[in-house]
Design an enzyme around this catalytic site. Sequence first.
Site, PDB file in Angstrom:
ATOM      1  N   ARG A   1       0.832  -1.213   0.000  1.00 60.95           N
ATOM      2  CA  ARG A   1       0.000   0.000   0.000  1.00 60.95           C
ATOM      3  C   ARG A   1       0.866   1.263   0.000  1.00 60.95           C
ATOM      4  O   ARG A   1       0.544   2.243  -0.674  1.00 60.95           O
ATOM      5  CB  ARG A   1      -0.931   0.006   1.213  1.00 60.95           C
ATOM      6  CG  ARG A   1      -1.773   1.272   1.297  1.00 60.95           C
ATOM      7  CD  ARG A   1      -2.811   1.218   2.400  1.00 60.95           C
ATOM      8  NE  ARG A   1      -3.522   2.487   2.489  1.00 60.95           N
ATOM      9  CZ  ARG A   1      -4.570   2.716   3.272  1.00 60.95           C
ATOM     10  NH1 ARG A   1      -5.029   1.749   4.043  1.00 60.95           N
ATOM     11  NH2 ARG A   1      -5.155   3.898   3.302  1.00 60.95           N
TER      12      ARG A   1
ATOM     13  N   ASN B   1     -10.430  -5.198  -0.861  1.00 57.04           N
ATOM     14  CA  ASN B   1     -10.436  -4.043  -1.767  1.00 57.04           C
ATOM     15  C   ASN B   1      -9.518  -4.270  -2.961  1.00 57.04           C
ATOM     16  O   ASN B   1      -8.565  -5.042  -2.881  1.00 57.04           O
ATOM     17  CB  ASN B   1      -9.990  -2.788  -1.000  1.00 57.04           C
ATOM     18  CG  ASN B   1     -11.118  -2.183  -0.197  1.00 57.04           C
ATOM     19  OD1 ASN B   1     -12.252  -2.152  -0.645  1.00 57.04           O
ATOM     20  ND2 ASN B   1     -10.819  -1.708   0.997  1.00 57.04           N
TER      21      ASN B   1
ATOM     22  N   CYS C   1     -19.409  -3.263   1.960  1.00 57.08           N
ATOM     23  CA  CYS C   1     -18.687  -2.071   2.402  1.00 57.08           C
ATOM     24  C   CYS C   1     -19.597  -1.355   3.387  1.00 57.08           C
ATOM     25  O   CYS C   1     -20.827  -1.369   3.232  1.00 57.08           O
ATOM     26  CB  CYS C   1     -18.366  -1.162   1.209  1.00 57.08           C
ATOM     27  SG  CYS C   1     -17.445   0.351   1.644  1.00 57.08           S
ATOM     28  N   ASP C   2     -19.026  -0.733   4.399  1.00 57.45           N
ATOM     29  CA  ASP C   2     -19.863  -0.044   5.379  1.00 57.45           C
ATOM     30  C   ASP C   2     -20.077   1.430   5.057  1.00 57.45           C
ATOM     31  O   ASP C   2     -20.880   2.097   5.713  1.00 57.45           O
ATOM     32  CB  ASP C   2     -19.264  -0.170   6.780  1.00 57.45           C
ATOM     33  CG  ASP C   2     -17.869   0.433   6.886  1.00 57.45           C
ATOM     34  OD1 ASP C   2     -17.202   0.579   5.841  1.00 57.45           O
ATOM     35  OD2 ASP C   2     -17.448   0.751   8.005  1.00 57.45           O
TER      36      ASP C   2
ATOM     37  N   HIS D   1     -17.253   2.782  -3.338  1.00 59.95           N
ATOM     38  CA  HIS D   1     -16.528   4.036  -3.110  1.00 59.95           C
ATOM     39  C   HIS D   1     -16.824   5.080  -4.185  1.00 59.95           C
ATOM     40  O   HIS D   1     -16.032   5.999  -4.403  1.00 59.95           O
ATOM     41  CB  HIS D   1     -15.017   3.803  -2.993  1.00 59.95           C
ATOM     42  CG  HIS D   1     -14.628   3.079  -1.742  1.00 59.95           C
ATOM     43  ND1 HIS D   1     -13.315   2.754  -1.449  1.00 59.95           N
ATOM     44  CD2 HIS D   1     -15.374   2.601  -0.711  1.00 59.95           C
ATOM     45  CE1 HIS D   1     -13.278   2.116  -0.289  1.00 59.95           C
ATOM     46  NE2 HIS D   1     -14.518   2.004   0.174  1.00 59.95           N
TER      47      HIS D   1
ATOM     48  N   TYR E   1     -15.817   8.977  -0.286  1.00 58.57           N
ATOM     49  CA  TYR E   1     -14.675   8.795  -1.180  1.00 58.57           C
ATOM     50  C   TYR E   1     -14.756   9.674  -2.423  1.00 58.57           C
ATOM     51  O   TYR E   1     -13.749   9.873  -3.112  1.00 58.57           O
ATOM     52  CB  TYR E   1     -14.542   7.322  -1.581  1.00 58.57           C
ATOM     53  CG  TYR E   1     -13.930   6.475  -0.501  1.00 58.57           C
ATOM     54  CD1 TYR E   1     -12.559   6.247  -0.455  1.00 58.57           C
ATOM     55  CD2 TYR E   1     -14.718   5.916   0.511  1.00 58.57           C
ATOM     56  CE1 TYR E   1     -11.989   5.484   0.544  1.00 58.57           C
ATOM     57  CE2 TYR E   1     -14.161   5.162   1.517  1.00 58.57           C
ATOM     58  CZ  TYR E   1     -12.791   4.949   1.535  1.00 58.57           C
ATOM     59  OH  TYR E   1     -12.223   4.209   2.539  1.00 58.57           O
TER      60      TYR E   1
END
EC number: 3.2.1.86
Length: 447
Positions: free
Chosen positions: A90, A144, A165-166, A195, A244
Amino acid sequence: MKLTILGGGGFRVPLVYQALLSDQGEGRITSVTLYDTDRQRLNAITAVLKQQALSFADAPVVTPTTDLDEALRGADFVFSAIRVGGLEGRTIDERVALDLGVLGQETVGAGGIAYGLRTLPVATAIAQRVAVLAPDAWVINFTNPAGMVTESMLPYLGDRVIGICDSPSGLGRRAALALGLDASQTFYDYAGLNHLGWLRKLEYGGVDHLPSLLADSSALGQFEEGRLFGVEWLRSLGSIPNEYLHYYYFARETLAAVQSVEKTRGKFLLEQQSDFYAETARHPGDALELWQKTRAERESTYMVESREVADAGERDERDMSAGGYEQVALSLMRAIAHNERASLILNVRNRGTLEHLDDDAVVEIPCTVDANGARPITVSQLTDHQAGLVSSVKAVERSTIEAAASGSRATALRAFAWHPLIDSVNTAGKLLDGYVDHLPELSAFRA
């Protein structure tokens, strides 16, 4: 029932286990198998879960393993929560992009494409093993980029894979509470991709309350998205975007904010979690306390750059305590296992719900869930603006899926160049080369 968690050494696994501990209903999960390739991380999280279970006489039995086939056999549900390349990957996703003046967030833009390219081959291999070893299991995908990964698993698992997804449910809940509505009895007309979606109606008692919310400056200032996007922009849109979308609507400002900090989000989490796992190895008896302390710091700094751009202040304490994706997952499991009808916002096949996309495109929309799985609910259609952005990003997702399967550099380049947050084909090529140089998993895309 048996639940298998892939990525069982992941930091957020205790949230799932806590949700399972709170479920005392008939037919609940009684066995949890944690699968991970990293034994140290697996041991640390197993220690946390054992301490969580101390005050529960009938807590689900936890079994850690590094053997994927062992983990999958006999599973009723499989949670896929893997991170290929770890947090080290990441940090590379973020840094390569930032060095070229591009946002590198892990699911949005260049970072999300790089993450997808190395994750999709692993995700599809897992889907194939599930199909062989646990063909009746339901796969709930946390990995993800969630929509992209879910779509890549569909050819092997069909509708038995569902992405969660929350963010959408959290947005809806916050918007409802800002008006004093009962969030559990409110319908959220929400649609888009993971997102990348918008809340277009807030229906309670047969009335759409979203216009009232947009007209009330005080109410908008009470929750995260209202502060992030600002009253004027929300009224102009006539809807409330997923948090997002701040990366799209305020791309220049967010990029500047991210570039101005010493550590990227990935670097911060890498250092923080490395300390947690190392400290837990030294003091396993303090595992739960160490995890709780680390989690509180992690949650309070979530999307901090975007909040700074918007001058949105500290994250609302209610957002951190209300429960997240683990509650969505538990609701989904119970609805399927016990045929308890539920309405949840999920990542599923479009099936004609959004006219701008084909039936097999994975979208994020409200669904009715029961023993037969998840079925999309009719929602209002996307506006031209929403449809244009969604169609562009879906093309990027599909190019990424194709590139990951074929190893085609041309297809990977197309994915980068087509993304709305990457404004140059030349930059797209430099991004691809940068990721190839730093990520061994992407060596097939070398020029």
